[in-house]
Every structure is written in structure tokens, then in C-alpha cells.
Design a protein around this motif. Structure first.
Motif, PDB file in Angstrom:
ATOM      1  N   ILE A 230      12.472   8.307   7.956  1.00 44.22           N
ATOM      2  CA  ILE A 230      13.238   8.544   7.167  1.00 44.22           C
ATOM      3  C   ILE A 230      13.844   7.578   6.108  1.00 44.22           C
ATOM      4  N   ASP A 231      14.005   7.720   4.587  1.00 42.07           N
ATOM      5  CA  ASP A 231      14.598   6.950   3.798  1.00 42.07           C
ATOM      6  C   ASP A 231      15.726   7.534   3.441  1.00 42.07           C
ATOM      7  N   GLN A 232      16.961   6.695   3.820  1.00 41.22           N
ATOM      8  CA  GLN A 232      18.316   7.172   3.739  1.00 41.22           C
ATOM      9  C   GLN A 232      18.772   7.774   2.397  1.00 41.22           C
ATOM     10  N   ARG A 233      17.936   7.036   1.348  1.00 42.73           N
ATOM     11  CA  ARG A 233      18.500   7.105  -0.010  1.00 42.73           C
ATOM     12  C   ARG A 233      17.868   8.627  -0.540  1.00 42.73           C
ATOM     13  N   LEU A 234      16.772   8.710   0.146  1.00 44.71           N
ATOM     14  CA  LEU A 234      15.825  10.275  -0.222  1.00 44.71           C
ATOM     15  C   LEU A 234      16.883  11.414   0.632  1.00 44.71           C
ATOM     16  N   GLN A 235      17.135  10.895   1.861  1.00 39.45           N
ATOM     17  CA  GLN A 235      17.919  12.054   2.558  1.00 39.45           C
ATOM     18  C   GLN A 235      19.023  12.623   2.007  1.00 39.45           C
ATOM     19  N   TYR A 236      19.954  11.352   1.548  1.00 42.96           N
ATOM     20  CA  TYR A 236      21.168  11.775   0.761  1.00 42.96           C
ATOM     21  C   TYR A 236      20.865  12.789  -0.185  1.00 42.96           C
ATOM     22  N   MET A 237      19.975  12.408  -1.207  1.00 39.51           N
ATOM     23  CA  MET A 237      19.432  13.213  -2.171  1.00 39.51           C
ATOM     24  C   MET A 237      19.089  14.690  -2.092  1.00 39.51           C
ATOM     25  N   ALA A 238      18.120  14.587  -0.866  1.00 42.75           N
ATOM     26  CA  ALA A 238      17.569  16.182  -0.337  1.00 42.75           C
ATOM     27  C   ALA A 238      18.878  16.733   0.014  1.00 42.75           C
ATOM     28  N   TYR A 239      19.671  16.155   0.932  1.00 39.34           N
ATOM     29  CA  TYR A 239      20.677  16.952   1.297  1.00 39.34           C
ATOM     30  C   TYR A 239      21.684  17.539   0.402  1.00 39.34           C
ATOM     31  N   ARG A 240      22.258  16.693  -0.624  1.00 34.80           N
ATOM     32  CA  ARG A 240      23.002  17.084  -1.610  1.00 34.80           C
ATOM     33  C   ARG A 240      22.230  18.256  -2.320  1.00 34.80           C
ATOM     34  N   GLU A 241      20.902  18.185  -2.878  1.00 33.47           N
ATOM     35  CA  GLU A 241      20.660  19.277  -3.666  1.00 33.47           C
ATOM     36  C   GLU A 241      20.207  20.514  -2.924  1.00 33.47           C
ATOM     37  N   LEU A 242      19.965  20.534  -1.541  1.00 34.07           N
ATOM     38  CA  LEU A 242      19.663  21.603  -0.853  1.00 34.07           C
ATOM     39  C   LEU A 242      20.885  22.337  -0.566  1.00 34.07           C
ATOM     40  N   LYS A 243      22.058  21.454  -0.295  1.00 30.72           N
ATOM     41  CA  LYS A 243      23.469  22.145  -0.028  1.00 30.72           C
ATOM     42  C   LYS A 243      23.938  22.956  -1.256  1.00 30.72           C
ATOM     43  N   SER A 244      23.684  22.324  -2.433  1.00 28.54           N
ATOM     44  CA  SER A 244      24.211  22.710  -3.625  1.00 28.54           C
ATOM     45  C   SER A 244      23.431  24.028  -3.881  1.00 28.54           C
ATOM     46  N   ALA A 245      22.262  24.175  -3.795  1.00 27.21           N
ATOM     47  CA  ALA A 245      21.146  25.603  -3.972  1.00 27.21           C
ATOM     48  C   ALA A 245      21.889  26.454  -2.987  1.00 27.21           C
ATOM     49  N   VAL A 246      21.981  26.367  -1.371  1.00 32.71           N
ATOM     50  CA  VAL A 246      22.303  27.326  -0.893  1.00 32.71           C
ATOM     51  C   VAL A 246      23.892  27.773  -1.184  1.00 32.71           C
ATOM     52  N   ASP A 247      24.444  26.980  -1.558  1.00 31.47           N
ATOM     53  CA  ASP A 247      25.815  27.538  -2.025  1.00 31.47           C
ATOM     54  C   ASP A 247      25.900  28.051  -3.469  1.00 31.47           C
ATOM     55  N   GLU A 248      25.037  27.852  -4.287  1.00 33.75           N
ATOM     56  CA  GLU A 248      25.054  28.258  -5.459  1.00 33.75           C
ATOM     57  C   GLU A 248      24.315  29.703  -5.286  1.00 33.75           C
ATOM     58  N   ASN A 249      23.458  29.727  -4.565  1.00 32.41           N
ATOM     59  CA  ASN A 249      22.720  31.164  -4.513  1.00 32.41           C
ATOM     60  C   ASN A 249      23.412  32.096  -3.193  1.00 32.41           C
ATOM     61  N   ASP A 250      24.575  31.660  -2.750  1.00 31.17           N
ATOM     62  CA  ASP A 250      25.019  32.416  -1.773  1.00 31.17           C
ATOM     63  C   ASP A 250      24.168  32.650  -0.337  1.00 31.17           C
ATOM     64  N   ALA A 251      23.336  31.640  -0.009  1.00 28.45           N
ATOM     65  CA  ALA A 251      22.274  32.096   0.951  1.00 28.45           C
ATOM     66  C   ALA A 251      22.852  31.752   2.368  1.00 28.45           C
ATOM     67  N   ASP A 252      22.018  32.056   3.386  1.00 29.96           N
ATOM     68  CA  ASP A 252      22.247  32.087   4.821  1.00 29.96           C
ATOM     69  C   ASP A 252      21.964  30.301   5.339  1.00 29.96           C
ATOM     70  N   GLY A 253      21.003  29.859   4.387  1.00 34.52           N
ATOM     71  CA  GLY A 253      20.855  28.623   4.891  1.00 34.52           C
ATOM     72  C   GLY A 253      19.528  28.007   4.231  1.00 34.52           C
ATOM     73  N   GLY A 254      18.956  26.926   4.572  1.00 32.34           N
ATOM     74  CA  GLY A 254      17.793  26.332   3.752  1.00 32.34           C
ATOM     75  C   GLY A 254      17.218  25.140   4.581  1.00 32.34           C
ATOM     76  N   VAL A 255      15.910  24.837   4.201  1.00 34.86           N
ATOM     77  CA  VAL A 255      15.368  23.466   4.709  1.00 34.86           C
ATOM     78  C   VAL A 255      14.745  22.780   3.599  1.00 34.86           C
ATOM     79  N   LEU A 256      14.607  21.471   4.018  1.00 37.16           N
ATOM     80  CA  LEU A 256      13.689  20.836   2.712  1.00 37.16           C
ATOM     81  C   LEU A 256      13.133  19.427   3.637  1.00 37.16           C
TER      82      LEU A 256
END
Length: 568
Positions: A230-256
């Protein structure tokens, strides 16, 4: 005058029987004293080890020395899980004072309700051990010890802390209150991380209080450190964008999942929903699950490039092959297969660009051999990835003997099988590496692993070129474009299945991308589970997440752009 006799006590001579009784009692006392003196001499001179052993048994103890649990770091040494020293306070309930004031002071120092503490003390009254409070900071514990309340003792321990918190919680996992791994990599590498506790001999008084350290019988061996890919810098970006997409689309969840295309190393793995491993109060157990590794799903159209590679290798379909997909639907075994629209005649590249189920089905049904499911198995589906992660899923590819024509066709466009997001990313290493599949690795590798040839190199390169044309301005995957970089990708929109078949208006949105196409560096899989917004297609929901994450990652990794500004 006559004298009057004087009265007094009359003395009688001791009877022979009384004298004998006296002598017997005196003899018994003397014999007893002699035996006692002899025993004292024996214990102190001839058998002194007995007394020494009895004394040691009441004062000498062997206490454990806790081993420091190994650290988990990212590929650059940034800490993801560390152990900090803490103090656990315990007591011998039989030694605790009954004084109400002292009990009140103890409860206040521990941060507990006096009634609750008294109830616990009464419950353990017939025992010699009870925890007062576990894993306190040394400063807080010392405030309690400074009260000098009889029966209160301390024990050195360690507490696990996770600096990244919820960002990477499911992959790292957690330890329990005894610092034993319970989930994720903490559980998988428990024996390696935990080390070996030591032992020391100490002198204690009768109340169990430490008087003196005597000797170390065995030094504690600290656990090993674990370095992740894991590259922690990439991990933070991936988590931020995934969480934002799940929230914006009112989704049950997601993975990246993001892999290094050259090594198969997992550079980022984000999950939603997540949890804070440093504060598990009110934890939803569903947040513990690493969905990217342990959950499987029908992948849908993201399997089409992989199926296409198998079809091309048969030699039955030359580059100029055209398939008529009119009228946009067909019936097989009583099941209707549809495209989004009537695309008419399509080339092989056009079938991937338009994501035509009809085109893939017609190609597959021309073959007698099960080349598509065989290709899936060669790419790692229907088998666990081998990362060592607890509960990693192998998915399933149905056996040939159960296939009907409709199932045969469905496999070509990604239905009728189940895969995990990690398996999907791992399969695409073969497309990015001229046909050689790389095993995904959660740990940092010192050198790239040997790839397994599963696709003919020219076929893998040809499919990569087809995927490049899928992600162009004006296509359904255009939102995956990354300024300055060429992108090869495939969207997927899959209906979710329930107990009674496929659900209405319930989908999974997917995108798989490789960038840059000229020299692949990153492979990224995005899956959004059941988006409830206005959009649900993979190109509208998952592709933008790829664009933002991959774009930031390529720039952060100093990957040179391969497109001119006017083409980006």
C-alpha cells in the motif's frame, strides 16, 4: 495451765502414683522439646532447602514480560499500525479496604461510578484477582497508584493504534484487548507480529506487591514488522473519492482496488462503509468486512475484454470481422438478451465500445469449445488469489456440464459467474503485461514476480488497443478520461440478484481501467453497490471515480504524460 495445740495444714507425703504421673508428663514434654529442637536443627542445617523453598514459594514469582507487537507500515515506511505502552490496573479484592472514602477516591480516579465499582468488588470477593481498568495511559494509571490504596497493582501492556483510522481499516484489521489479531492482516500475520513474551523472576510481599526485580529468565522477543504494498498517499485519495461517490449516489457501499501493473502489488484498497478501529463503540459489524477481497458479485460487461481475448485466440475471428446485432435483442432458451440500443453491424472493437451483449453472444455461440470459461479460470477466477488474507473469496465459474446455450452466452458478457474486485484487478494484469498474469500481492515485493503466460502477447496487446478506443470523447466511458494520459477501460452495469431472481432498479456500477496505455502503470477497479441517484450506469457512476483517483496517482508517482495537451 495446760497448752492448747496449734492448728495448721497437714502435709502429706506424695503418693507413689502421683509421682509417676508427674514423671511421665515431664518426660513427654522433654521428648517433645527434643524432637522440636532436632527438627529445627535438621531444617536449618541438614534440610535447609525445604524452608528456603517454602519461603520462595510465598515471595518469589515469575512474571511475564510483554513482547512488543510488530509495526505495520506502508511501502514507504509510514506507520499503519503501532503498539504504544499502556498500564492495566488490577486488584486483589480481599486486600481492598472496606473504607467508603477510599473506595470513593478509587472509583473517581478510575473514572467509574462508585456503585458499579463496589458491585464488581463484591462479585469478586472470593477471588484474588480482578481488573480495575485496562490499557490506561501511564500518566492516568500513576494518578491511581499515587493514592496508595492497598490491594491495587499495575501490569505493563501494549495498546494498538491505527494512524490512518477508517481509511484502511478493513485491510489492516484490529487486535482485541489482549493485543491479539482478530481481523484482517492483524489476524493473518498474528504469529509473526506478536513476538514471544519473556519471563522475569521477582520478589513480592504477601500482598502481591513488587519488592524487587531479581533476574530476567527469558528476554521478550519483539514481533516482526510488516511492510505492505500500500502507498498511503494513494490510499487516502482512493478512500476520499470512493466515499464521496458512495455518498453522492446514495449507494449501499463500494470498493476500489489499485494495482501496480508491473508487479501486481496492491497500491490502494478502499472499502465503504468503513469504521474507526481506534474507537469501536457502536461499531456496525458490516464495516469490518473487506469487501474487495471477501465479497463476490456478478461482474457483467467488465468481463467482455477478457472473453474477447479467448475468442480472438481461436483464429475464427479476423480483424475485419463484423457482427450484425440487429434488432438489439435475441431469445436463447426462452431467455431474452438485450442491448441498450439497436447498434446494427459492429466490428470487434465496436462490440466492446458499445458493450454489446448480442455481439458477444453471437461470437461465443459460433464455438464448440468452452474457451471463455477456460480463459476465466486461467486468469485466476474460481480460485483464491493467494494473498493470505483471512476469508479471501475464490468466486465461481460454472462447470461445462451444466451449461445451456443461454448460460454459454451469458458467460461471455459477465453473467453466470462470481468474482471479487481483487480477482478482477489481478486478471487485467495479463492485458497490461502482454499476456502475462501477475499474482496480486498485499505485501511490498523486493523484485517483480515471474508472470504466468495466459494470453498470447499479440492478442493481449490487441485487446488493450480495443479498450483504449472504449475510453474516448463521445463514448459511454468518456468520464474515465485522464488529462494528459491515455486510458484503456471497460464499464459495467450489472443487475443485482436477490432471492427471487434479478431485482428491479438495483444495480452495481463498475469500471476497470488501465493507464497509461503506452506503458501501463496502474490497473484500477471501481465498484459502486446499488447507487440510488439519477444515474446508475458504470460510465456515469464508477468511471469518474477512476478518472480522479488514477489522474492524481499518476501525477503523484511522476508517471510522464503520454498525450499532447490538445489530445488530452
Amino acid at each position: 495451765m495446760s497448752a492448747t495445740p496449734r492448728r495448721g495444714k497437714t502435709r502429706h507425703a506424695p503418693s507413689p502414683m502421683g509421682q509417676a504421673r508427674y514423671r511421665v508428663m515431664l518426660g513427654l514434654v522433654l521428648i517433645g522439646l527434643a524432637l522440636l529442637a532436632g527438627r529445627i536443627v535438621d531444617l536449618h542445617v541438614f534440610d535447609r532447602t525445604f524452608l528456603q523453598g517454602q519461603g520462595d514459594a510465598r515471595t518469589l514469582r515469575v512474571d511475564p514480560i510483554p513482547a512488543h507487537r510488530g509495526m505495520i507500515t506502508d511501502r514507504h515506511g509510514e506507520p499503519l499500525a503501532i503498539s504504544t505502552p499502556v498500564v492495566t490496573l488490577w486488584a486483589n479484592p480481599q486486600d481492598l479496604p472496606d473504607d467508603r472514602i477510599q473506595r470513593l477516591r478509587l472509583a473517581q480516579a478510575l473514572g467509574q461510578e462508585p456503585e458499579a465499582l463496589n458491585a464488581r468488588i463484591e462479585r469478586y470477593a472470593d477471588r484474588e484477582f480482578m481488573y480495575l481498568r485496562r490499557r490506561m495511559t501511564p500518566v492516568d494509571a500513576q494518578e491511581v497508584l499515587d493514592l496508595r490504596i492497598p490491594g491495587v497493582h499495575k501490569r505493563a501492556e501494549y495498546k494498538r493504534y491505527y494512524p490512518a483510522g477508517e481509511v484502511i481499516a478493513q485491510l489492516i484489521g484490529v487486535t482485541n484487548i489482549d493485543d491479539q489479531g482478530q481481523e484482517g492482516l492483524e489476524l493473518a500475520y498474528q504469529s509473526y507480529l506478536s513476538g514471544e513474551p519473556g519471563r522475569r523472576r521477582v520478589l513480592k510481599d504477601r500482598r502481591g506487591r513488587l519488592v524487587r526485580d531479581l533476574e530476567v529468565l527469558q528476554e521478550a522477543e519483539p514481533g516482526g514488522d510488516l511492510t505492505l504494498a500500500i502507498d498511503q498517499r494513494l490510499q487516502y485519495m482512493a478512500y476520499r473519492e470512493l466515499k464521496s461517490a458512495v455518498d453522492e449516489n446514495d449507494a449501499d457501499g463500494g470498493v476500489l482496488v489499485m494495482l501496480d501493473a508491473d508487479t501486481g502489488e496492491v497500491l490502494a484498497m478502499a472499502n465503504q462503509p468503513s469504521y474507526n478501529p481506534n474507537n469501536r463503540a457502536g461499531l456496525d459489524p458490516g464495516g469490518l468486512r473487506n469487501r474487495a477481497i471477501v465479497d463476490v458479485f456478478e461482474p457483467g460487461s467488465v468481463m467482455k475484454p477478457l472473453a474477447m481475448s479467448a475468442l480472438l485466440e481461436t483464429g475464427r475471428f479476423p480483424p475485419d470481422t463484423v457482427v450484425d446485432t440487429s434488432p438489439g435483442w435475441m431469445v436463447i432458451d426462452g431467455y431474452t438478451i438485450k442491448d441498450v440500443a439497436n447498434y446494427g453491424e459492429l466490428t470487434l472493437s465496436g462490440i466492446l465500445e458499445k458493450s454489446s451483449n448480442i455481439g458477444m453472444s453471437k461470437l461465443t455461440l459460433q464455438l464448440d469449445d468452452p474457451v471463455v470459461p477456460e480463459r476465466y479460470r486461467a486468469l485466476g477466477f474460481d480460485q483464491v488469489p493467494g494473498t493470505g488474507f483471512p476469508g479471501e473469496a475464490g468466486g465461481s465459474v460454472p462447470a461445462p456440464q451444466v451449461w445451456s446455450s443461454s448460460q454459454w452466452a451469458a458467460l461471455s458478457y459477465g453473467y453466470g459467474l462470481s468474482v471479487s474486485a481483487l480477482q478482477l484487478a489481478g486478471a487485467y494484469t495479463a492485458i497490461a503485461n502482454h499476456g502475462e498474469r501477475l499474482p496480486p500481492s498485499l505485501l511490498r515485493l523486493n523484485r517483480p514476480p515471474a508472470g504466468e503466460p495466459v494470453i498470447e502477447p499479440d492478442v493481449a496487446d490487441r485487446v488493450l488497443g480495443m479498450m483504449d478506443r472504449v475510453v474516448e470523447p463521445g463514448t459511454g466511458a468518456r468520464r474515465a478520461l485522464v488529462p494528459g494520459y491515455s486510458v484503456a477501460g471497460k464499464t459495467g452495469t450489472v443487475r443485482k440478484s436477490g432471492g427471487g431472481g434479478y431485482e428491479e432498479n438495483a444495480y452495481r456500477s463498475l469500471f476497470v481501467g488501465i493507464a497509461p496505455v503506452s506503458d501501463p502503470r496502474l490497473i484500477t477497479v471501481v465498484m459502486i453497490d446499488h447507487p440510488r441517484g439519477d444515474a446508475f450506469y458504470g460510465g456515469a457512476v464508477a468511471a469518474p471515480v477512476f478518472s480522479r483517483v488514477a489522474g492524481s496517482a499518476l501525477r503523484l508517482l511522476d508517471v510522464p504524460p503520454d498525450l499532447l495537451d490538445e489530445d488530452s
